[in-house]
Scaffold this motif. Structure first.
Motif: not given
Lengths: 337, 330, 315, 290
Positions: A253, A256, A261-266, B199, B203, B224, B227-228, B248
């Motif tokens: 998780n 990235p 692109p939509n994956k959320e990092l945890i 992460a 976040n 990556s 992009q995030y 994107r």
């Protein structure tokens, strides 16, 4: 018979505060021509493992127990002299800091010839021919042999160090974060080259890295390390696609993915335990969202749950369900440190 | 002066470093390392831009220019409509310093080892003369809770070496936020942190910058990550931006051959994804004496005669998507 | 470098001219009349204004002309020329001793890191650094010369001996017999620097990845220590030696006095105590000149010995 | 078992390191005490030519009356030794103080501002490095007159150079660190950065050089006095050694005369080295973790 077999290897460090149990009983094996990736965060003991295997350790490190069989004989019991024979002829290393692993005051050529003349019993002429061959093999111009290391770029130096590792036709090559300090394009090229060379020469490889993307594309097997232990081991696909251990699930998780692109990092809350006085149970207990009472008291052993896929966790059934839960942010928020 | 729609307007920013002539080498007139060689972009409030590229491409120097940590050799830089390059009055510089903050790559180094965490957070308040004694304590507590260092009091008296990398990076973030800035530059904010901690910091930064409507520039080699984190991505090569567009879009459909190569080289943490071939050579030319024409000509797989003669214009190919490549114009 | 020398010469000039203490005292018989004193003053240019004296001084210095010694009634260049070789022999022999032994012991102590012998070695070395040189010389004299009569108690030759040439002196065993104790004393003092420097450089270098890698390549410990660690660690020691030559010239003052060694340092002491300022000035400028040149040589050596230096400067 | 042994070795090694500093401080405290209590500790006036009746006590070897014997002029050596602690400490500490302050300031300013200021200051330092230390002190004291303060001044004029150079290079490293850039980003003024951010981080180093300077100063004072340029009013260890040397104590084998003062000088210098070695660890605890 496996080429390399590590059995319950422990490597400890003597520190001012006590004994750091940096590597605490890890086992894995590697066949001729295959590769394994040791993955983990800094301080998990992956580099120490390598140092223990070849027994080039800082003075405060010692091996309280364990066996390391290379080609059938326990090399931990062999004398330093025999060990020296083994190093580079049979096992060679591409170190973490490739940039700094060549002596800055000698030319690259000098260092190539030294190894080949002293360890490979070649005369100077033969050694030079061999050095040129090796440079060609890794895609470097042989004129570069006459240069000093600092005149090389990062990528060139890494290639030269790989060439040096291949000098005596070893059977096993250990690479420690071989591409970490390099830019992506060079990184990509070097990884591909390593892969090709390995197939071409039938080399076995141990790769150490913190980056699961790197092992995903280069290694047959993956062993995930956490706080001095291997927590999960299996084929690359098995481990990355269907992780069995909550730590591996969490680690996935954290990365990235350019394709998602939509994956959320945890994040995994907390930090690894102090290895000078580690807790009695599972070392991941504090940070694990699925921790049970049993985990705090008893240490889970590494058990084979699927064919060739092992996990050191008391979760042994319905893992799919946990795997899905692990993809949700809420699951990991429950962990309170 | 009229306020502008844009927080950041950077136009043709240049930063050259002179190369010290060697004792026995004749020194040419062109002996400059062109670290940043004509970089332009604009950012509105709340927008985020990621600067990506290989080491030595000038992304960090661009970050320093944005914070007025190094003087520009040429070009202009307007911050909230004010020309920053000409600021000389101490008060004006101080006011700019209050609004533009930096998050460091190395959190272990970003805090004074001899200060407690409380003292480190107090410093900006003393320097900008904000709040009374009691207010300051409340401000520090509030900002620490905002970056999830709770309960704040337990950290007040700690020294940096007693804390983990992730916690330190939160303190660094708190120090940037405590003066209520409008703009933040984050230079490789997580590359020194452990994977499992990254992460969390990312976040947190994302959440806070969105909530506070901050304009941000992220500098990273990791596409990556950009992009995030970012609305826009700029790809830099040898001191210039070769492609800039919505993140994107740029990553899904790159136009510049260099962007393409960079993207195909990024490793994917998925064993099923086949590893694409990267078809450019790996010799980065020295940024000291560049030939005329496109800066990417020596490595470009689709180079033409035109590229060797004329430098491509950095022009718009789609809304908000600009590329500097002759092939893209047709 | 020339600028540095000029500044030092200027400082020196003013120190010497503005000092209290009439230089003529040493030279003039108190029974001389006022008139006779004036003649002497004129003879040494001391009746001219200061700025004029300064320019004459600079001009002469540029031509290597240092004036005449009040005391010896001879040109300073001649006086110094006679004793300078003795100082150089003393310095070279002790540097050779100190650096050979120092570098080797430094390597040895680094090798024995963490063992008892290391602590003992370091403490002993600190003793040699802390003990006053002249005191060590006094002890050596009292024991080896006066108590056991093994070595002469001073000078560079037996009483009454006159050497026809430098060569004859260098070939005579008696000269080395005289040279031994002062050289040993100076060597004991100089030993500490290369030893401690070598040891700490070794420890730093041994942390470098390339040293570890050399062991991983299966090279023997001795080879790794010498070719990888010591070769890289000795760079700063070599440059320190260049600087050390300068310091040894200055530091000789005390040892030459203890052993009555007819060298530059003893000459300087004599010149100062007799207020023979052309001579003191000449000796001082010479010592300073050697130091300045050696500092420069050290920088030069460093860039020659380390292939990285040129690159790192560029970064 | 091996593990336990290693732990014990590790801990005692740790104490051994600190012991150096403690030893150094103890030696200075000891000398300080002696210097203060000199009039009570010394059995005789050190200048006094002692006689019994009409008999001068020349060249007496050590006995119950004269612990360390007497000089050729009949002065009590032990009393001289006790009084010798006074000039040693005065010279050592005052020179070291000046060296620390001047060297640190020059280093801080040169290292922080770089550019022209740095070039100028470093050029001055280079010049100071070009001047031979002992000859300079001798010449200056020889002409200015033999007084203890002239010796201190002559030393202070040159000894700051090492400190300045080392502090400067340390400042150059420290100023590149993230927290300095952070201070600049938060708008801190130059003075604030120099004195609040940089100075505390280089202080251990200037203490180290300060304590080494104590040693050098004591050593140099001894050398200058030995050469006969010392303050004739003050009995210092160097003066005693000079006295012994010129009075043929060596040929007479009067070890009791010239051995003790040398040992005192050596101890005082060693103490400086020891503190230098230890203070770094006390003031900079993070070094220990590595």
């Amino acid at each position: 018979m496996a080429l390399l077999e590590v059995k319950k290897l422990k490597v400890y460090y003597q520190t001012g505060r006590g004994v750091n149990q940096a590597v605490d009983g890890i086992s894995f094996e590697l066949d001729q021509g295959s590769s394994i990736g040791l993955v983990g965060e800094s301080g998990c003991g992956k580099s120490t493992t390598v140092k223990g295997i070849v027994r080039v350790m800082p003075t405060n490190a010692f091996i309280p127990e364990g066996e390391v069989y290379f080609n059938g004989s326990d090399i931990l019991k062999s004398a330093e002299k025999e060990m020296r024979q083994l190093r580079w002829r049979d096992i060679s290393i591409v170190p973490q800091a490739a940039m700094d692993s060549l002596n800055p005051v000698y030319t690259v050529r000098n260092q190539f010839l030294e190894v080949m003349q002293l360890k490979g019993d070649l005369n100077k002429k033969q050694a030079l021919v061999r050095a040129k061959e090796l440079f060609a093999l890794v895609g470097l111009n042989s004129d570069l042999l006459n240069y000093y290391p600092h005149q090389f770029s990062g990528g060139m130096k890494q290639r030269a160090v790989i060439a040096l590792a291949l000098a005596l036709n070893p059977r096993l090559i250990i690479t420690d974060e071989p591409v970490t300090a390099l830019d992506v394009i060079v990184q990509h090229q070097i990884l591909n080259e390593l892969k090709e060379l390995r197939q071409q020469l039938g080399l076995a490889m141990v790769m150490i890295t913190h980056d699961i993307s790197v092992v995903a594309q280069t290694c047959d097997q993956i062993a995930v390390m956490y706080a001095g232990k291997i927590v999960e081991k299996g084929k690359g696909k098995q481990v990355l696609k269907n992780p069995l251990h909550p730590y591996t699930m969490g680690l996935k998780n954290c990365f990235p993915n350019l394709n998602q692109p939509n994956k959320e990092l945890i994040a995994i809350a907390g930090s690894p335990p102090d290895l000078i006085d580690p807790p009695p149970g599972c070392r991941f207990y504090e940070r694990c969202p699925f921790a049970m009472t049993q985990c705090q008291l008893e240490e889970p052993g590494l058990e084979e749950l699927e064919s060739g896929h092992l996990s050191a966790c008391f979760l042994r059934e319905d893992i799919d369900q946990y795997r899905n839960k692990a993809k949700e942010v809420e699951t990991w928020l429950q962990v309170i440190i | 002066m009229a306020t502008s729609d844009y927080i950041i307007e950077l136009h043709q920013a240049k930063k050259f470093f002179p190369i010290r002539p060697k004792l026995f080498r004749r020194s040419g007139s062109d002996d400059y390392l062109k670290a940043v060689n004509g970089v332009s972009f604009k950012l509105k409030q709340g927008e985020s831009l990621g600067l990506a590229g290989e080491s030595g491409c000038g992304k960090t120097t661009t970050g320093k220019i944005l914070l007025k940590l190094c003087a520009m050799t040429g070009g202009s830089y307007f911050f909230k409509g004010r020309d920053i390059t000409t600021l000389t009055a101490k008060e004006e510089i101080k006011s700019f310093r209050k609004q533009a903050q930096l998050i460091f790559q190395n959190p272990y180094d970003a805090l004074n080892p001899r200060f407690t965490i409380y003292r480190s957070l107090l410093e900006p308040l003393i320097i900008h003369n904000l709040g009374t004694q009691q207010e300051r304590r409340d401000m520090i507590r509030a900002v620490m809770e905002r970056v999830n260092l709770k309960p704040a009091e337990t950290f007040f008296e700690k020294y940096p070496h007693q804390m983990s990398g992730g916690q330190l990076q939160r303190v660094v973030l708190a120090r940037a936020l405590i003066v209520d800035p409008a703009f933040i530059v984050a230079d490789e904010p997580v590359s020194m942190l452990d994977v499992s901690v990254r992460a969390g910091v990312l976040n947190l930064m994302k959440e806070i910058t969105e909530k506070m409507d901050l304009t941000t520039v992220y500098i990273s080699h990791d596409l990556s990550l950009i992009q995030y984190m970012c609305d826009y991505t700029a790809i830099m090569y040898l001191g210039k931006i070769v492609e800039l567009g919505p993140s994107r879009e740029l990553i899904a459909a790159p136009i510049h051959p260099y962007t393409k190569a960079l993207i195909s080289a990024v490793p994917i943490p998925d064993p099923d994804v086949a590893n694409e071939a990267v078809n450019i050579s790996n010799n980065v030319p020295s940024p000291i004496n560049l030939p005329p024409g496109c800066i990417f000509q020596d490595r470009c797989p689709v180079v033409t005669q035109l590229c060797r003669q004329e430098e491509p214009v950095f022009s718009e190919v789609a809304a908000g998507h600009r590329v500097a490549c002759h092939q893209a114009e047709t | 470098m020339i600028l540095t020398m000029w500044v030092i010469a200027t400082i020196l000039f003013f120190i010497f001219r503005l000092m209290p203490g009439n230089p003529l005292v040493a030279y003039i018989d108190p029974t001389f009349t006022e008139e006779q004193q004036q003649i002497l003053l004129k003879q040494f240019g001391l009746d001219q204004p200061l700025w004029y004296q300064y320019f004459v001084f600079l001009k002469n210095l540029g031509q290597g002309e240092l004036g005449d010694s009040f005391f010896f009634r001879d040109s300073v260049v001649n006086v110094i020329g006679k004793v300078l070789p003795n100082t150089i022999y003393l310095m070279l022999l002790s540097l050779l001793l100190a650096y050979t032994i120092g570098i080797m012991s430094g390597i040895y102590l680094a090798w024995k890191r963490g063992e008892r012998i290391e602590t003992v070695g370091i403490v002993l070395t600190l003793f040699t650094r802390a003990a006053p040189q002249f005191w060590v010389g006094m002890i050596l004299l009292a024991v080896f010369s006066f108590r056991f009569g093994l070595f002469p108690s001073g000078g560079a030759s037996a009483a009454g001996t006159v050497y026809a040439s430098e060569w004859e002196k260098l070939l005579s065993p008696s000269f080395y017999h005289h040279l031994f104790l002062p050289a040993l004393t100076l060597a004991i003092y100089l030993l500490g620097l290369p030893l401690l420097l070598m040891r700490s450089n070794m420890l730093d270098v041994m942390k470098e990845a390339y040293v570890d890698m050399a062991s991983m390549r299966g090279l023997s410990k001795l080879r790794v220590m010498l070719k990888y660690a010591a070769r890289n660690a000795c760079l700063p020691v070599v440059t320190a030696m260049a600087v050390g030559i300068g310091y040894a010239m200055g530091g000789n003052v005390v040892i030459e006095t203890v052993f009555s060694w007819p060298g530059l340092g003893r000459l300087l002491v004599k010149a100062v105590s007799t207020s023979d300022y052309p001579l003191a000035q000449g000796a001082f400028i010479l010592i300073a000149g050697v130091m300045v040149i050696m500092n420069f040589v050290a920088d030069l050596l460093y860039s020659i010995l380390d292939p990285r230096v040129t690159l790192e400067n560029r970064r | 078992m091996g593990a336990i042994k290693k732990t014990v070795a590790g801990i005692s090694g740790f104490f051994r390191q600190d012991k150096f500093a403690v030893t150094g401080v103890l030696i200075y405290l000891f000398f300080l005490l002696i210097a203060i209590l000199a009039p009570w500790l010394a059995p005789y006036n050190p200048h006094e030519m002692i006689r019994e009746g009409s008999q001068f006590m020349f060249n007496r070897p050590p006995d119950g009356q004269f612990i360390l014997g007497t000089t050729n002029m009949g002065r009590d050596i032990f009393s001289q030794l006790v009084y010798g602690a006074r000039p040693a400490l005065t010279v050592g500490f005052s020179a070291a103080f000046f060296v620390m302050v001047a060297g640190t300031l020059v280093g801080l300013i040169a290292g922080y501002y770089r550019g022209k200021v740095d070039q100028l200051l470093m050029r001055i330092t280079d010049i100071a490095f070009g001047i031979p230390f002992t000859p300079f002190v001798i010449v200056l004291v020889g002409f200015l007159g033999p007084s203890i303060w002239n010796i201190v001044m002559a030393m202070a004029l040159l000894l700051w150079r090492d400190t300045a150079r080392v502090i400067r290079s340390q400042v150059l490293t420290v100023r590149e660190r993230g927290f300095i850039e952070a201070a600049r980003v938060s708008g801190a003024s130059d003075l604030r950065i120099i004195f609040i951010y940089i100075a505390p981080n280089i202080l251990p180093l200037s203490f180290l050089y300060g304590s080494l300077a104590i040693g050098w100063a004591i050593l140099t004072e001894a050398a200058v006095s030995f050469l006969g340029f010392g303050d004739p009013q003050v009995i210092s260890w160097g003066y005693m050694l000079n006295d012994a040397y010129v009075s043929q104590a060596l040929s007479r084998g009067a070890f009791y005369w010239f051995i003790p003062p040398g040992i005192c000088v050596m101890l005082a210098v060693m103490a400086g080295f020891y503190i230098g070695r230890g203070s770094e660890e006390i003031l900079h605890p993070r070094l220990k973790n590595n």
